[in-house]
Design an enzyme around this catalytic site. Structure first.
Site, mmCIF file in Angstrom:
data_model
loop_
_atom_site.group_PDB
_atom_site.id
_atom_site.type_symbol
_atom_site.label_atom_id
_atom_site.label_comp_id
_atom_site.label_asym_id
_atom_site.label_seq_id
_atom_site.Cartn_x
_atom_site.Cartn_y
_atom_site.Cartn_z
ATOM 1 N N CYS A 149 0.845 -1.194 0.000
ATOM 2 C CA CYS A 149 0.000 0.000 0.000
ATOM 3 C C CYS A 149 0.884 1.249 0.000
ATOM 4 O O CYS A 149 1.829 1.343 0.800
ATOM 5 C CB CYS A 149 -0.892 0.016 1.248
ATOM 6 S SG CYS A 149 -1.834 1.551 1.360
ATOM 7 N N GLU A 165 3.687 -5.888 8.564
ATOM 8 C CA GLU A 165 4.007 -4.492 8.224
ATOM 9 C C GLU A 165 5.170 -3.985 9.075
ATOM 10 O O GLU A 165 6.065 -3.293 8.570
ATOM 11 C CB GLU A 165 2.766 -3.614 8.438
ATOM 12 C CG GLU A 165 3.035 -2.172 8.029
ATOM 13 C CD GLU A 165 1.881 -1.239 8.367
ATOM 14 O OE1 GLU A 165 0.711 -1.642 8.249
ATOM 15 O OE2 GLU A 165 2.170 -0.086 8.757
ATOM 16 N N CYS A 216 -3.363 5.207 9.017
ATOM 17 C CA CYS A 216 -3.893 5.671 7.739
ATOM 18 C C CYS A 216 -5.344 6.155 7.855
ATOM 19 O O CYS A 216 -6.038 5.882 8.830
ATOM 20 C CB CYS A 216 -3.777 4.569 6.699
ATOM 21 S SG CYS A 216 -5.025 3.301 6.896
ATOM 22 N N THR A 244 0.353 1.311 10.361
ATOM 23 C CA THR A 244 -0.770 2.092 9.822
ATOM 24 C C THR A 244 -2.133 1.706 10.402
ATOM 25 O O THR A 244 -3.101 2.434 10.204
ATOM 26 C CB THR A 244 -0.855 1.900 8.296
ATOM 27 O OG1 THR A 244 -0.958 0.503 8.027
ATOM 28 C CG2 THR A 244 0.338 2.496 7.581
ATOM 29 N N SER A 246 -6.212 -9.810 10.980
ATOM 30 C CA SER A 246 -6.347 -8.453 10.442
ATOM 31 C C SER A 246 -6.270 -7.458 11.588
ATOM 32 O O SER A 246 -7.202 -7.342 12.391
ATOM 33 C CB SER A 246 -7.687 -8.322 9.711
ATOM 34 O OG SER A 246 -8.011 -6.960 9.549
ATOM 35 N N SER A 247 -5.165 -6.736 11.644
ATOM 36 C CA SER A 247 -4.937 -5.816 12.760
ATOM 37 C C SER A 247 -6.050 -4.774 12.854
ATOM 38 O O SER A 247 -6.608 -4.531 13.927
ATOM 39 C CB SER A 247 -3.578 -5.132 12.569
ATOM 40 O OG SER A 247 -3.409 -4.100 13.486
#
Ligand code: SF4
Length: 342
Positions: free
Chosen positions: A119, A149, A217, A187, A245-246
Site C-alpha cells: 500500500c 508491516e 492511515c 498504519t 487483520s490488525s
C-alpha cells in the site's frame, strides 16, 4: 455525521440516541470494508492472473482476509511464506503490508519477476524510516511485534529502529541521544492507544518528534471513528474481519471501549452465535479494511432473519481515494494491449 436509511431493508430507520428506540435495529457503519490499498492489492493479483495466467505466486496473504485469499486461490494464486518457495523465474507479488529491502534482494537472486502491491501509505512510512535513519535518528516504531508491516518497516533501518508494542513497551526503550528521537507507527493501530503510548514516551523523552504526517492511515482512522460513534447505542457490535487483520481486531476493541456490551469478530455470518443477540435491540455492524462488502450483506441477511431488518447506515466520512496499480504491472498491461492492436 450523515444518517442514511438503507433502502432495501429499512422500515423504521431512526438514529435517535437510543432513547426511544426499542424495536430491533442495525446501525451499519460507513466507512467500512475495502480501503484504497486493499482494493489495489487485490486488483493487482486479479490483473496479474489475467495477464500472465495461473499460477501467480503471492508472498504472504495479499491482504489479511480468509475469504479474499481463498477466492484468489481458487483462481490460481499460490500463497507462500517466503521467496524460496517460488520457482526460479516466476512472478511473485508482494502483499499490501510491505516488505523489507532484503526481500527484493532475495527475489532478484532467484530471478523472480517481483510486483510490489505494498500500500502506498505503508511505503510512505518506509520512506520516513529511511529518511530519519539517514539523519541518524533513533526511531521508535509503535506497532505489534511480529506483524508483517512492522517487520517490513523495521527492515528499512534495523540499526535505528526499535519496536514499542503499546504503552507497556515504553519502559524498555533506550535511546542514544534524547534530542534526536522520532516515533513512527504501523498504519492500522488504535488511534487512542497509540496516543497513550506517545504520551508515555513523551514523559520519558520530552523532545520526541512526531512523524511528518499521520502514519495511522485514513482508512483505519475513519473505520474507528464511525464505530466510536455508534458503539454507545449498540448492545452488540459485529465486526466482519479475520483474526490476523490488525485493523479489524482494533475495531472490536474500539466498540467495547466505546460502550458496546459485546463486540465480536467474525469471518462469516454463519459464525454469529444466537446467544450474542439475546436481549439485544441494537446491533452495530462494520467490517475491516480487507473485507469485501458481500460478506457484510450476508451478515445483514442473517440479522434480518432474526428480526433485525431495520438498518440505518451511519456515515461519518466519505472516502474517494484510489491508488493506481503497481508500475511494473501497468507497463506489462500496456505492452500486452499494444500487441493485440491490429
Ligand atoms: S488499511 Fe490503510 S495502510 Fe493498510 S492497505 Fe488500507 S489504506 Fe493502506
Amino acid at each position: 455525521m450523515v444518517l442514511v436509511a438503507a433502502p432495501a431493508r429499512s422500515r423504521c430507520a431512526t438514529y435517535d440516541g437510543g432513547v426511544t428506540e426499542t424495536r430491533k435495529r442495525v446501525l451499519l457503519a460507513k466507512p467500512r470494508g475495502y480501503c484504497a490499498g486493499v482494493d489495489r492489492a487485490v486488483q493487482t493479483v486479479e490483473e496479474a492472473l489475467k495477464l500472465y495466467g495461473a499460477p501467480i505466486y503471492v508472498r504472504k496473504q495479499i491482504v489479511h482476509n480468509k475469504h479474499v485469499v481463498s477466492t484468489l486461490e481458487a483462481r490460481g494464486a499460490i500463497f507462500v511464506e517466503e521467496n524460496e518457495e517460488v520457482p526460479e523465474g516466476s512472478t511473485v507479488i508482494f502483499s499490501a503490508h510491505g516488505v523489507a529491502p532484503e526481500v527484493y534482494e532475495q527475489a532478484k537472486q532467484r530471478s523472480l519477476k517481483a510486483i510490489d502491491a505494498t500500500c502506498p501509505l505503508v511505503t510512505k512510512v518506509h520512506h520516513e524510516a529511511r529518511r530519519f535513519a539517514a539523519e541518524d535518528y533513533d526511531i521508535l516504531l509503535i506497532g505489534h511485534e511480529g506483524h508483517e508491516e512492522v517487520i517490513g518497516t523495521a527492515g528499512e533501518a534495523p540499526a535505528h529502529i526499535q519496536l514499542v508494542d503499546g504503552p507497556d513497551g515504553v519502559d524498555k526503550v533506550t535511546v542514544r541521544d534524547p534530542n534526536k528521537v522520532v516515533w513512527l507507527s504501523q498504519t492500522t493501530l488504535s488511534v487512542d492507544e497509540t496516543m497513550e503510548t506517545v504520551a508515555r514516551l513523551k514523559t520519558r523523552l520530552p523532545l520526541l518528534q512526531s512523524p511528518p504526517s499521520d502514519d495511522i492511515c485514513y482508512a483505519t482512522q475513519n473505520r474507528q471513528h464511525v464505530v466510536k460513534e455508534i458503539a454507545p447505542e449498540c448492545d452488540v457490535v459485529l465486526v466482519v474481519g479475520s483474526r490476523n487483520s490488525s485493523n479489524s481486531v482494533r475495531l472490536v476493541e474500539v466498540a467495547l471501549d466505546g460502550g458496546a456490551r459485546g463486540g465480536y469478530l467474525i469471518d462469516y455470518a454463519s459464525e454469529i452465535q444466537e446467544e450474542w443477540l439475546e436481549g439485544a435491540t441494537t446491533v452495530g455492524v462494520t467490517s475491516g479494511a480487507s473485507v469485501p462488502d458481500d460478506l457484510v450483506t450476508e451478515v445483514l441477511d442473517h440479522l434480518a432473519e432474526r428480526g433485525f431488518a431495520d438498518v440505518t447506515e451511519v456515515t461519518t466520512a466519505e472516502e474517494r481515494l484510489t491508488f493506481s496499480l503497481p508500475q511494473e504491472l501497468k507497463r506489462d498491461m500496456k505492452a500486452a494491449a499494444a500487441r493485440t492492436l491490429p
